[in-house]
Design an enzyme around this catalytic site. Sequence first.
Site, PDB file in Angstrom:
ATOM      1  N   TYR A 178       0.835  -1.199   0.000  1.00 46.43           N
ATOM      2  CA  TYR A 178       0.000   0.000   0.000  1.00 46.43           C
ATOM      3  C   TYR A 178       0.867   1.245   0.000  1.00 46.43           C
ATOM      4  O   TYR A 178       2.033   1.224   0.403  1.00 46.43           O
ATOM      5  CB  TYR A 178      -0.954   0.007   1.199  1.00 46.43           C
ATOM      6  CG  TYR A 178      -0.308   0.308   2.531  1.00 46.43           C
ATOM      7  CD1 TYR A 178      -0.166   1.622   2.990  1.00 46.43           C
ATOM      8  CD2 TYR A 178       0.175  -0.714   3.348  1.00 46.43           C
ATOM      9  CE1 TYR A 178       0.433   1.911   4.216  1.00 46.43           C
ATOM     10  CE2 TYR A 178       0.770  -0.445   4.568  1.00 46.43           C
ATOM     11  CZ  TYR A 178       0.901   0.873   5.000  1.00 46.43           C
ATOM     12  OH  TYR A 178       1.499   1.161   6.203  1.00 46.43           O
ATOM     13  N   CYS A 179       0.294   2.354  -0.463  1.00 45.67           N
ATOM     14  CA  CYS A 179       0.938   3.665  -0.439  1.00 45.67           C
ATOM     15  C   CYS A 179      -0.164   4.712  -0.373  1.00 45.67           C
ATOM     16  O   CYS A 179      -1.316   4.392  -0.085  1.00 45.67           O
ATOM     17  CB  CYS A 179       1.850   3.863  -1.654  1.00 45.67           C
ATOM     18  SG  CYS A 179       1.016   3.723  -3.248  1.00 45.67           S
ATOM     19  N   THR A 180       0.161   5.958  -0.625  1.00 45.27           N
ATOM     20  CA  THR A 180      -0.813   7.040  -0.436  1.00 45.27           C
ATOM     21  C   THR A 180      -2.002   6.924  -1.379  1.00 45.27           C
ATOM     22  O   THR A 180      -3.156   6.929  -0.953  1.00 45.27           O
ATOM     23  CB  THR A 180      -0.143   8.407  -0.627  1.00 45.27           C
ATOM     24  OG1 THR A 180       1.002   8.487   0.205  1.00 45.27           O
ATOM     25  CG2 THR A 180      -1.107   9.530  -0.280  1.00 45.27           C
ATOM     26  N   ILE A 207      -4.172   4.590   0.520  1.00 42.94           N
ATOM     27  CA  ILE A 207      -4.693   4.952   1.840  1.00 42.94           C
ATOM     28  C   ILE A 207      -5.871   5.916   1.724  1.00 42.94           C
ATOM     29  O   ILE A 207      -6.853   5.818   2.471  1.00 42.94           O
ATOM     30  CB  ILE A 207      -3.577   5.608   2.682  1.00 42.94           C
ATOM     31  CG1 ILE A 207      -2.416   4.646   2.868  1.00 42.94           C
ATOM     32  CG2 ILE A 207      -4.106   6.081   4.037  1.00 42.94           C
ATOM     33  CD1 ILE A 207      -1.128   5.316   3.332  1.00 42.94           C
TER      34      ILE A 207
END
Length: 326
Positions: A178-180, A207
Amino acid sequence: MAKYQTLLYYCYATIANAEQFAADHLKFCKSLNLVGRIIVADEGLNGTVSGTAEACKAYMDAIYADGRFNSTEFKIDDVDEPSFIKMHCRYKSEIVHSGLRDPNIIDPKKRTGIHLEPKEFMEMKDREDVVILDVRSNYEHSLGKFKNAITLDIENFRDFPAMINQLAQYKDKKILTYCTGGIKCEKASALLLHEGFPEVYQLHGGIIKYGKEAGGKDFEGQCYVFDNRVAVEVNSVNPVIISKCYNCGKTTAKMINCANPECNEHFTQCDDCGDVMDGCCSDACKEHPRKRPYDGTGYYVKVPQQVNLNKKAKVEFLEELRPVSC
């Protein structure tokens, strides 16, 4: 009702003559009175733009009208004021700097991890055969991360490939990246697959989308964003603050840039230390002759800097104090 919106998006798509596209796209954005930062590369678009709801709708309509970008997914936030001061649209070699430019190895348009919608990610993340992997930089996951996530000691995403060997111990697990906003996971998951990790997934929309569609459950802290908001709330289900003040160790969610432009370190600092340190990370930075005035926010617009031609690696860093990333 908020008068303005901020759009976060990316799209991997082949752009012919991308340099000219960037110049034309900048003019188009300015015609809509948008502000923000967009990176254009041969491989696609990566941007965050902000403006009135009408301007943002016109921008999204134009992106979708261009058949190359039909897969673009906009994350939309209502904001009280524009999230940037100026409009920048620049051509670069990649839309997120990874150093992974060989299309025979990494091409997100052809192969990436399996995309999980937020509710699918939430249902899967706590299984015993699953590892949650944060592919963001130190200053991002120090502010907030998923509960029990593995974090990497990296200053920039371009450091991610060098960490693959450290992740080898998890090859028998399902890897949930996951990342932004999802853009880093496209290349991170593709690299993991290339390196022999058999089951790799990624949080679709990152996110930000998880917060909107799954309430942000088990995301601890805040999410760092690349505009003058600095950080946004994600978790409306079981929120906690996990970040500590760099100077005194007190729990704080406030992320700033050092007021010394030649340092510009991303770090968390409580309001009390912000007042004492004048927005700086150290006494040396506090006494620096180029220190910027501290207004309590810790956000600064671009400051002209002298470029040392013998240190070309720093040129890109000095180009933007806050690089665009999703």
